[in-house]
Design an enzyme around this catalytic site. Sequence first.
Site, mmCIF file in Angstrom:
data_model
loop_
_atom_site.group_PDB
_atom_site.id
_atom_site.type_symbol
_atom_site.label_atom_id
_atom_site.label_comp_id
_atom_site.label_asym_id
_atom_site.label_seq_id
_atom_site.Cartn_x
_atom_site.Cartn_y
_atom_site.Cartn_z
ATOM 1 N N GLY A 27 0.834 -1.200 0.000
ATOM 2 C CA GLY A 27 0.000 0.000 0.000
ATOM 3 C C GLY A 27 0.860 1.238 0.000
ATOM 4 O O GLY A 27 2.051 1.181 -0.306
ATOM 5 N N ASN A 28 0.269 2.380 0.304
ATOM 6 C CA ASN A 28 1.038 3.627 0.397
ATOM 7 C C ASN A 28 0.384 4.549 1.429
ATOM 8 O O ASN A 28 -0.652 4.211 2.006
ATOM 9 C CB ASN A 28 1.171 4.289 -0.971
ATOM 10 C CG ASN A 28 -0.170 4.644 -1.567
ATOM 11 O OD1 ASN A 28 -0.889 5.499 -1.055
ATOM 12 N ND2 ASN A 28 -0.547 3.950 -2.640
ATOM 13 N N HIS A 29 0.979 5.706 1.646
ATOM 14 C CA HIS A 29 0.565 6.575 2.753
ATOM 15 C C HIS A 29 -0.622 7.489 2.445
ATOM 16 O O HIS A 29 -0.958 8.349 3.243
ATOM 17 C CB HIS A 29 1.744 7.455 3.191
ATOM 18 C CG HIS A 29 2.849 6.689 3.836
ATOM 19 N ND1 HIS A 29 2.668 5.971 4.996
ATOM 20 C CD2 HIS A 29 4.130 6.499 3.480
ATOM 21 C CE1 HIS A 29 3.803 5.386 5.334
ATOM 22 N NE2 HIS A 29 4.710 5.685 4.414
#
Length: 216
Positions: A27-29
């Site tokens: 995933g990412n932020h």
Amino acid sequence: MADLRGKRVLVTAGPTHEAIDPVRFIGNHSSGRMGICIAEEAARQGAEVTLVCGPSHLASAPGVHRIDVISAQQMYDLVLPLFADADIAILSAAVADYRPRAVSAQKIKKKDASLTIELEPTPDILASLGQIKREGQLLVGFALETENALANAQEKMVRKNCDLMVMNTLADEGAGFGHDTNRVTIIDRRGNITNFGLRPKTEVAIDILTHISQTL
Ligand code: C5P
């Protein structure tokens, strides 16, 4: 203030999660806040808004028709048919560029040896919409760059056939992921470059939609 009455606006927001096994993902932020602010502001301005949102803890106003998804593939499968009825599409989601080629059916066990996970590209939603875009539809992309921001965003705008590119960099204090504020630059196909100051994302949403209205 811009007026979007009668317009159908499609927005993507948030990250995507790409499964590795039943308990892990890539995933990412992204929090989804920027896209949610845009969707809410477009609805406030009278548009009929559909928000396709990746995993986000943030709620969105009841005036926004929201569909939650998890992966890039799910977002792609939903957004492509929805685009046919949209006047404006704003793709602010931080879609994963790669996903595991194979998803393990069982939780991967820890071993002493190193582990390699092969990744394959996800479908590029923005580029796909760019290919099927009709006369009169406005397509807006986002570009988060960590180097050569302007040149990369311009190249991306042309390659993905979008009309406007909203650019931000992680280099700015208080801008981008996880902040309530953002600082963006909007570029268009005629070479115009508009810089905005550091502002709350609710106000950045107004700036972006005002710019879009002026482009219509
Ligand atoms: O190429 P890059 O990921 O930097 O492009 C960013 C833009 O493309 C954003 O508007 C993002 O929402 C969109 N995008 C997409 N599908 C992907 C990757 C990016 O729609 N698989």
